[in-house]
Design an enzyme around this catalytic site. Structure first.
Site, PDB file in Angstrom:
ATOM      1  N   ASP A 232     -44.593  34.860 -52.674  1.00  0.00           N
ATOM      2  CA  ASP A 232     -43.654  33.767 -52.424  1.00  0.00           C
ATOM      3  C   ASP A 232     -43.449  32.882 -53.648  1.00  0.00           C
ATOM      4  O   ASP A 232     -43.999  31.775 -53.701  1.00  0.00           O
ATOM      5  CB  ASP A 232     -44.165  32.920 -51.248  1.00  0.00           C
TER       6      ASP A 232
ATOM      7  N   GLU B  35     -41.357  33.726 -40.439  1.00  0.00           N
ATOM      8  CA  GLU B  35     -41.837  32.351 -40.298  1.00  0.00           C
ATOM      9  C   GLU B  35     -41.262  31.662 -39.059  1.00  0.00           C
ATOM     10  O   GLU B  35     -40.815  30.523 -39.108  1.00  0.00           O
ATOM     11  CB  GLU B  35     -41.523  31.547 -41.564  1.00  0.00           C
TER      12      GLU B  35
ATOM     13  N   GLU C  96     -40.133  24.804 -56.279  1.00  0.00           N
ATOM     14  CA  GLU C  96     -41.115  24.565 -55.218  1.00  0.00           C
ATOM     15  C   GLU C  96     -42.545  24.715 -55.716  1.00  0.00           C
ATOM     16  O   GLU C  96     -43.389  23.858 -55.480  1.00  0.00           O
ATOM     17  CB  GLU C  96     -40.866  25.523 -54.057  1.00  0.00           C
TER      18      GLU C  96
HETATM   19  O1  GCW Z   1     -41.505  29.501 -49.970  1.00  0.00           O
HETATM   20  C1  GCW Z   1     -41.270  29.352 -48.610  1.00  0.00           C
HETATM   21  C2  GCW Z   1     -40.925  27.930 -48.424  1.00  0.00           C
HETATM   22  C3  GCW Z   1     -40.167  27.672 -47.158  1.00  0.00           C
HETATM   23  C4  GCW Z   1     -38.969  28.611 -47.116  1.00  0.00           C
HETATM   24  C5  GCW Z   1     -39.469  30.039 -47.159  1.00  0.00           C
HETATM   25  C6  GCW Z   1     -38.340  31.051 -47.188  1.00  0.00           C
HETATM   26  C7  GCW Z   1     -36.774  28.212 -46.253  1.00  0.00           C
HETATM   27  O2  GCW Z   1     -42.087  27.165 -48.470  1.00  0.00           O
HETATM   28  O3  GCW Z   1     -39.760  26.326 -47.162  1.00  0.00           O
HETATM   29  O4  GCW Z   1     -38.145  28.378 -46.011  1.00  0.00           O
HETATM   30  O5  GCW Z   1     -40.224  30.239 -48.318  1.00  0.00           O
HETATM   31  O6  GCW Z   1     -38.060  31.553 -48.273  1.00  0.00           O
HETATM   32  O7  GCW Z   1     -37.749  31.333 -46.177  1.00  0.00           O
END
Ligand code: GCW
Length: 725
Positions: free
Chosen positions: A414, A335, A442
């Site tokens: 995720d 990312e 989240e």
């Molecule tokens: O789920 C996603 C989140 C991001 C996060 C990423 C990760 C810290 O939306 O906010 O970043 O995973 O796990 O690195």
């Protein structure tokens, strides 16, 4: 609640043991009443070292609250805090203790001798007994028998955990005899929480990325908080549920946060000092680009000698200040974070370079496997984010340095409310793996919805890659190599977690990391008994009715059948069925007028099902055997496809959404009970009620949007004629 700073009783006793609790911060699972059984008795602590000091300090505080007495022996030291005879309530005073193991009046306290050989008249003996007796590191034995209950730590950490076990047992720790010493110890050596806390407030992510409980308890507006009382209390709460490692900053390491490794190391030292007395090692998330952004080098290439030397020297400087520093946590090539790929190097090159820097000092590198193409073309159906981590890491199995722990999210995408277990976890037998869970909600209601996650985690930890007969292939076993990690859900909110019932997730996570086979319902009992000592069986029954199946309720009214990601992209809260459908993030549902789901079969799809060993590969591949709850994760099917439960996919979507929204209303109704209010207190009750109102509203929104979406796509009405828009 302010935790004492444990002090060696040699000079000052535990005089600082009992500070008044600020009324406005909820004590979570360590309210004063939780210490009544121990604090009203005669306690003998024997042993030496910082963590034994902590236990002594805890005992002194408990006795001061509840009128009991205590004595500390060991290492040529005796201290006591006998309150019954009118002595000081806060433990021994400096002049009440001599260094030769006798109290000032020349007698040993409470019948105990300085070497701890006798238990005297104590009701509870807490001592470090050393190895043997079947215990391992951090383990202890607990024996309820004879006249005293005896907790014997394998080491000081074991004594600390044994003490908190006795706290949790309450009155049950006393009286009843048992057959003999029960041996306890953690199944996993590292039980870790990662904080996604930013030092500086991030323009879009705020102080805590994916934080739903206010600000950070560590950082505020670019600096370490001046008042770290909450952090100290947190350390104590974590020790009481078995956590022994914390990473103190976000894995997305921005400019200010990068500095923690060098010029702002003092801040990390301060936090490590707060965590250490509770047996918790401090870890730091670092940027892979640190040699460039901090060291002024032209490159961060892991094979460049100057880069390697920079990491070695920088790490030495960290250990010079924090000798028990846990190590680094790295989100690399993920990312947008920098990593070895930028230099044409591999994950092994990157992770090993850091491992070589920390290993001589006893540290580890948590190297995250959350690596995928976040700039995917949504038109391209062959690229599958679910395959990404597996494909990136399995070629390196066996190649990583011993001090590297590859940290794998529990699911291949995720942290969705329902995903299959990540096949990567089962495919790295020669690599130390940690499994990463998300306590912060989240994607599971953001601590506005009740969602007790322990049942989901338990299911993941019990998942056996090679089928039921192969116990060794369970996730909870595999993760023994590297431990369990989770993203924390606390903030400076006075209930710690925004939604007070979300405290149970943090508690249960710690207990599952200690024992991955623990029963989520029993953990809820333990949490409720500690947190709400006034709750009788009727109130505990209400909590169970609300929480045991709350994850399944949440699942019902959100994305169906394992498809995931129908959330609003801006904040990941609330429905947006097509929110990610034409985005570059690799999370699609492919709904059209005929059907929905992602074909991840080997035969016709992305091949993800084939990343599992047998039997799962076959189970997921076939429409006949694929479990309903992940059907749309593995298959694209027509709306009329019949599930194993007999319903069609479309009717199931309608039914579960109506059911889920109704169950949310039932949760709210259950909470509205005078007995519950009396047991949890009006303040906490009001906070939960407010959140439940939002949950009911949000669940209705989810239900109506998802149902209307599929009705409009398919044109097929609900068999029961309920309102769809
Ligand atoms: O789920 C996603 C989140 C991001 C996060 C990423 C990760 C810290 O939306 O906010 O970043 O995973 O796990 O690195």
């Amino acid at each position: 609640m302010t935790a004492p700073t444990p002090a060696a009783p040699t000079s000052s006793g535990a005089a600082d043991a009992d500070k008044p609790l600020p009324v406005d911060v909820h004590p979570a699972w360590l309210p004063p009443d939780a210490f009544r059984a121990i604090g009203s008795r005669r306690v003998h602590v024997h042993g030496s070292g910082l963590l034994v000091d902590t236990v002594t300090s805890e005992v002194a505080r408990a006795c001061a609250l509840h009128g009991g007495s205590w004595v500390r022996t060991g290492d040529g030291v005796t201290a006591d805090g006998v309150t019954a005879d009118g002595a000081t309530a806060d433990g021994a005073t400096a002049d009440g203790v001599t260094a030769d193991g006798a109290t000032a009046d020349g007698a040993t306290a409470d019948g105990a001798t300085a070497d701890g050989a006798t238990t005297g008249s104590a009701d509870l003996v807490l001592r470090v007994a050393g190895p043997g007796r079947g215990t391992g590191p951090e383990g202890y034995t607990l024996h309820r028998g004879g006249t005293a209950t005896v907790v014997e730590g394998h080491d000081p950490a074991g004594l600390l955990y044994g003490f908190f076990h006795a706290v949790q047992l309450g009155e049950q720790a006393f009286g009843a005899h048992d057959a003999g010493p029960q041996v306890h110890g953690p199944a996993l050596a590292r039980r870790m929480l990662d904080h996604w806390d930013n030092v500086a407030v991030h323009p879009s992510m705020g102080q805590v990325e994916r934080g739903y409980a206010g600000g950070s308890i560590f950082w505020r507006a670019g600096r370490l908080r001046e008042d770290l009382g909450r952090a100290a209390d947190y350390a104590r709460l974590l020790a009481a549920c078995g956590i022994n490692a914390v990473s103190v900053n976000n894995v997305n390491v921005h400019r200010t946060e990068a500095l923690l490794l060098t010029e702002r190391l003092d801040d990390v030292v301060t936090l490590a000092d707060l965590f250490r007395p509770y047996g918790i090692r401090t870890h730091l998330a670092v940027t892979f680009a640190a040699p460039v952004v901090l060291g002024g080098l032209p490159t961060a290439d892991p094979l460049d000698p100057a880069v390697r030397d920079w990491w070695r020297r920088t790490t030495e400087a960290v250990y010079a200040r924090i000798p028990d520093f846990g190590g680094y946590l790295v989100k690399a090539d993920s990312e947008g974070q920098p990593g070895p790929h930028g230099y044409g190097r591999t994950h092994v090159d990157g992770a090993d370079m850091l491992a070589e820097a920390v290993a001589p000092h006893g540290g580890v590198v948590h190297w995250r496997a959350f690596v995928y193409n976040h700039r995917q073309d949504w038109r391209d159906r062959r690229t599958d984010r679910a395959n990404a981590a597996y494909d990136a890491f399995t070629p390196h199995d066996g190649a990583f340095h011993d001090a590297v722990v590859v940290q794998v999210k529990h699911g291949p995408i995720d942290f969705q409310p329902r995903e299959p277990v990540s096949p990567l976890i089962g495919a790295m037998p020669r690599t130390r793996l940690a499994v990463e869970l998300q306590v912060t909600q989240e994607y599971t209601g953001q601590q506005r919805h009740v969602c007790y996650l322990a049942p989901m985690w338990s299911q993941i930890l019990r998942f056996r890659f090679r089928g039921d007969a192969d116990e060794g292939s369970a996730v909870g076993r595999i993760t023994r190599g590297g431990g369990l990690v989770a993203v924390s859900n606390v903030g400076d909110d006075r209930f710690w977690t925004g939604h007070p019932l979300a405290q149970a997730n943090l508690y249960a996570y710690g207990r599952l990391a200690w024992d991955p086979d623990a029963d989520p319902s029993a953990l809820l009992d333990a949490w409720a008994a500690l947190t709400f000592p006034a709750a009788g069986p009727d109130v505990v029954a209400v909590l169970h009715a609300m929480m045991d199946r709350s994850w399944l309720t949440y699942e019902k009214y959100t994305a169906p059948l394992g498809i995931g990601f129908m959330v609003d992209p801006s904040g990941h809260y609330g429905p947006a069925v097509d929110g990610y459908e034409y985005s570059p993030w690799g999370t699609y549902h492919f709904a059209d007028r005929d059907g929905v789901g992602v074909d991840r079969t080997l035969a016709t799809g992305t091949g993800f099902a084939g990343r599992f060993p047998q039997p799962w590969s076959q189970v997921y591949e076939s429409l006949d055997t694929c479990p309903d709850e992940v059907l749309l994760f593995f298959h694209h099917v027509p709306y009329g496809h019949r599930l194993q439960n007999g319903s069609t996919v479309l009717q199931h979507i309608y039914d579960t959404h109506f059911d889920g929204a109704r169950e949310a209303e039932e949760l709210a109704a259950r909470w509205d009970d005078a007995r519950v209010q009396a047991a949890v207190g009006p303040d906490l009750h009001a906070r939960v009620r407010e959140r439940l109102a939002e949950q009911v509203h949000s669940a209705r929104e989810w239900c109506d949007q998802v149902n209307s979406y599929f009705y409009r796509k398919s044109g097929v009405p609900d068999a029961h004629g309920r309102p769809i828009y």
